[in-house]
Write an enzyme that holds these catalytic residues in place. Structure first.
Site, PDB file in Angstrom:
ATOM      1  N   ASP A 120      20.650 -11.448 -37.927  1.00 53.54           N
ATOM      2  CA  ASP A 120      20.748 -10.610 -36.726  1.00 53.54           C
ATOM      3  C   ASP A 120      21.342  -9.248 -37.101  1.00 53.54           C
ATOM      4  O   ASP A 120      22.013  -9.120 -38.126  1.00 53.54           O
ATOM      5  CB  ASP A 120      21.672 -11.266 -35.690  1.00 53.54           C
TER       6      ASP A 120
HETATM    7  N1  URA Z   1      22.471 -17.656 -37.129  1.00 51.78           N
HETATM    8  C1  URA Z   1      22.664 -16.661 -36.227  1.00 51.78           C
HETATM    9  O1  URA Z   1      23.021 -16.916 -35.083  1.00 51.78           O
HETATM   10  N2  URA Z   1      22.462 -15.398 -36.622  1.00 51.78           N
HETATM   11  C2  URA Z   1      22.092 -15.055 -37.879  1.00 51.78           C
HETATM   12  O2  URA Z   1      21.942 -13.869 -38.171  1.00 51.78           O
HETATM   13  C3  URA Z   1      21.915 -16.104 -38.796  1.00 51.78           C
HETATM   14  C4  URA Z   1      22.095 -17.388 -38.412  1.00 51.78           C
END
Ligand code: URA
Length: 235
Positions: free
Chosen positions: A103
């Site tokens: 993310d």
């Molecule tokens: N899980 C998440 O919630 N975000 C990420 O970026 C990776 C794994």
């Protein structure tokens, strides 16, 4: 492969530059000056040298990036910097893409490559390559939370996750924890904690398979992954 394409594929020189280098006699094939920039060579067999130095051919490149916050894990974005914007010219190649996304606010290990087969192998849900994260959570972790992760958390939309390992690294009002997951659903870790009534305040990926993020990489920095390290990913 055409000589100029070979040079471009290794990020050594553009096709136009190769023409000039050939004219100047700076490129040799098996010790003999190259005739033209469009001549055919066999990368695995011919010895290509440039300015007296032998070029070791790499079909693909694999890069470890320490992604900072605010950067998106895509190849193009109109608003934000992407992980590809952080790749220095000497490692850059056409066809690079992130093998697995983080993310925008998640930091840590992103693997960037131009090898589609390899990416497929590490991302395939059937392979279950473990990914290890560290996170800070807004509330204390109970034994029930740990057991729920071990058994497989059911997300709020009903999706059932595979078993995961949750470990408390530093107990606190906002504890530091380690999570290992064996798949990669959208926002998975945030949604797993949400299903337990908790919120992720900070998230960092520290390991893919058995390969750890290099401590020497500051946020935004990257380096090439060595061949022996690649095997650690799929071990
Ligand atoms: N899980 C998440 O919630 N975000 C990420 O970026 C990776 C794994």
């Amino acid at each position: 492969m055409r000589l100029d394409k070979f040079f471009a594929s290794q990020s050594l020189a553009s096709r136009k530059e190769v023409k000039e280098l050939v004219k100047k006699g700076l490129i040799k094939i098996n010790g003999i000056p190259a005739r033209s920039s469009d001549m055919t060579i066999i990368p695995d067999r011919d010895m290509i040298s440039f300015n007296g130095k032998t070029i070791s051919y790499k079909e693909h490149i694999y890069i470890m990036l320490n992604k900072p916050q605010g950067v998106v894990s895509s190849t193009e974005d109109n608003l934000h910097a992407t992980v590809l914007d952080l790749i220095p010219p000497e490692l850059f190649r056409k066809g690079l893409f992130p093998a697995g996304r983080l993310d925008k606010d998640t930091v840590g290990f992103v693997l960037i490559t131009d090898d589609g087969d390899f990416a497929h192998r590490i991302l395939s849900p059937k392979k279950h390559v473990p990914k290890t994260y560290e996170a800070i959570i807004n509330n204390s972790i109970s034994q029930e939370d740990i057991a729920a992760f071990r058994e497989g958390v059911q997300l709020k939309d009903g999706t059932l996750c595979l078993h995961a390992e949750l470990k408390i690294l530093k107990p606190d009002v906002q504890p530091l924890v380690q999570i290992v997951i064996h798949e990669g659903k959208y926002h998975q870790i945030k949604r797993m904690f949400e299903a337990r009534g908790k919120r992720v305040l900070f998230l960092k990926r520290i390991k893919i398979g058995n390969l750890s993020l290099d401590d020497n990489l500051a946020p935004g920095e990257c380096r090439e992954i060595l061949h022996k390290e690649l095997n650690q990913i799929l071990e």
